[in-house]
Design an enzyme around this catalytic site. Sequence first.
Site, PDB file in Angstrom:
ATOM      1  N   THR A 127       0.847  -1.184   0.000  1.00  0.00           N
ATOM      2  CA  THR A 127       0.000   0.000   0.000  1.00  0.00           C
ATOM      3  C   THR A 127       0.882   1.232   0.000  1.00  0.00           C
ATOM      4  OG1 THR A 127      -1.774  -1.085   1.191  1.00  0.00           O
ATOM      5  CG2 THR A 127      -1.609   1.301   1.481  1.00  0.00           C
TER       6      THR A 127
ATOM      7  N   ARG B 130     -15.076  -6.049   2.395  1.00  0.00           N
ATOM      8  CA  ARG B 130     -14.153  -5.571   3.432  1.00  0.00           C
ATOM      9  C   ARG B 130     -13.467  -4.256   3.002  1.00  0.00           C
ATOM     10  NH1 ARG B 130      -8.402  -4.340   3.927  1.00  0.00           N
ATOM     11  NH2 ARG B 130      -7.800  -4.734   6.063  1.00  0.00           N
TER      12      ARG B 130
ATOM     13  N   GLY C 219     -10.460  -1.550   4.425  1.00  0.00           N
ATOM     14  CA  GLY C 219      -9.354  -1.436   5.384  1.00  0.00           C
ATOM     15  C   GLY C 219      -9.217  -0.036   5.945  1.00  0.00           C
ATOM     16  N   ASP C 220      -8.048   0.257   6.473  1.00  0.00           N
ATOM     17  CA  ASP C 220      -7.766   1.558   7.081  1.00  0.00           C
ATOM     18  C   ASP C 220      -7.442   2.625   6.054  1.00  0.00           C
ATOM     19  OD1 ASP C 220      -5.421   0.064   6.465  1.00  0.00           O
ATOM     20  OD2 ASP C 220      -4.237   1.531   7.564  1.00  0.00           O
TER      21      ASP C 220
ATOM     22  N   THR D 116       0.571   1.445   6.810  1.00  0.00           N
ATOM     23  CA  THR D 116       0.454   0.266   5.949  1.00  0.00           C
ATOM     24  C   THR D 116       0.442  -0.964   6.854  1.00  0.00           C
ATOM     25  OG1 THR D 116       1.468  -0.940   4.099  1.00  0.00           O
ATOM     26  CG2 THR D 116       2.966   0.222   5.566  1.00  0.00           C
ATOM     27  N   GLY D 117      -0.085  -2.061   6.345  1.00  0.00           N
ATOM     28  CA  GLY D 117      -0.160  -3.274   7.155  1.00  0.00           C
ATOM     29  C   GLY D 117      -1.598  -3.669   7.430  1.00  0.00           C
TER      30      GLY D 117
ATOM     31  N   GLY E 292      -4.984  -3.427   8.293  1.00  0.00           N
ATOM     32  CA  GLY E 292      -5.812  -2.251   8.494  1.00  0.00           C
ATOM     33  C   GLY E 292      -6.706  -2.309   9.716  1.00  0.00           C
TER      34      GLY E 292
HETATM   35  C1  SD4 Z   1      -5.428  -2.642   4.354  1.00  0.00           C
HETATM   36  N1  SD4 Z   1      -3.561  -1.336   5.139  1.00  0.00           N
HETATM   37  O1  SD4 Z   1      -6.304  -2.699   3.490  1.00  0.00           O
HETATM   38  C2  SD4 Z   1      -4.104  -2.010   3.981  1.00  0.00           C
HETATM   39  C3  SD4 Z   1      -3.241  -3.089   3.443  1.00  0.00           C
HETATM   40  C4  SD4 Z   1      -1.817  -2.735   3.253  1.00  0.00           C
HETATM   41  O2  SD4 Z   1       0.146  -3.038   2.205  1.00  0.00           O
HETATM   42  O3  SD4 Z   1      -1.260  -1.845   3.835  1.00  0.00           O
HETATM   43  N2  SD4 Z   1      -1.122  -3.406   2.407  1.00  0.00           N
HETATM   44  O4  SD4 Z   1      -5.583  -3.091   5.494  1.00  0.00           O
END
Ligand code: SD4
Length: 290
Positions: A151, A179, A181-182, A202-203, A205
Site C-alpha cells: 500500500t 471488506r 481497510g484503514d 500500511t499493514g 488495516g
Molecule cells: C489494508 N492497510 O487494506 C491495507 C493493506 C496494506 O500493504 O497496507 N497493504 O488493510
Amino acid sequence: NPVKPIVVCTWDFKNATAKAWEVLSKGGTALDAVEEGVRVEEADEKNETVGKGGRPDRDGNVTLDACIMDKDGNCGSVVYLQNIAHPVSVARKVMEETPHIVLAGRGAEQFAYEQGFKKEDLFTESTRKQYEEWKKTSKYETIINIENHDTIGMLAIDEKGDIAGACTTSGMAYKVAGRVGDSPIIGAGLFIDNEVGGATATGVGEEVIRTVGSFLIVELMRQGKSPQEACEEGVKRIMAKNKDRKDFQIGFLAINKNGETGGYCVHPGFTYREYSPKGHENVQVKSFYE
Ligand code: SD4
C-alpha cells in the site's frame, strides 16, 4: 529552518517520490504532488496491492480504497471502488466536487464515470493466474507479510510549507467481499493537520482502524513528540492490544511541520522513501520485534 519541499512514502516506491518531487520542485502544491505521486503506483501493474493489478477479494472482485487530505483539512475518500484504475483521483473529485467525504461501491463508480473516468479491467494476467491458484486451497489469511503488502501512503510539504497526503490500496488480498481497510479512512490510514504534520499507515488495516492510528500519531506530535517517537508510540498502542501476537505487520510513517520524518513497524522489513533537498533516500525503519 524547515526542510522543504519534501515528500515521503511508505515502502521503496522511488518512482512515486520522484514524480511527486517533480511537481514540488516546480513550485507545485503538496496536494498535486501526492496525487501525482501515488498515481504512479496505481498505474504500475507490477504492484499487486494498489490500483490496476491489485489482487482481488476472495470472490474475484478487485476493489480499491483510497483517500486524500489537504492543508485545510478537506478530504475525500472512495471505498470498495471497482473498475477504475485511479481511485485517488476519484477521491480528490469527491473532495472538490461534492459536499461529501466518502463514496462507496457502485455509487463511487457511477460518480467516477460522471467525472470522466473510464472503465477498466483491473485484473492482470498475473493476478488472474494467482487468484486461480489461490482458489485451489482458498486459505483465508489476514496476515500482512512480505508477500501481502505494498500500500502506498504519501505525505508532502510544498514550498509554501503546506502539507497534504494520500493513501491508496487494493487492501488485503483475498479479503471477504465488502471488506474495507484503514487506507481510505481519514484518521486511520491517513491524517493531515497543517499546523502539526501528517501520518500514514500500511499493514493490517483492522489494527490501525481500532487505534485510529494516523490521527493518534499527529496528535502525539502536537503534544511535542517527534515523528519518530510518535510512530513508536502508535505501534506500541497496537501491540498493547495484541500481547504475544506476532503474526501481523504494521508500518507507520510521519512528518512534522519542520520536515522531520520518522517511521516504525512491528516486524523488520518496512522502509520508507524520502525525497528532499538533501537527496533521494530509502530509509530503514526500526521495529518492535527484532
Ligand atoms: C489494508 N492497510 O487494506 C491495507 C493493506 C496494506 O500493504 O497496507 N497493504 O488493510
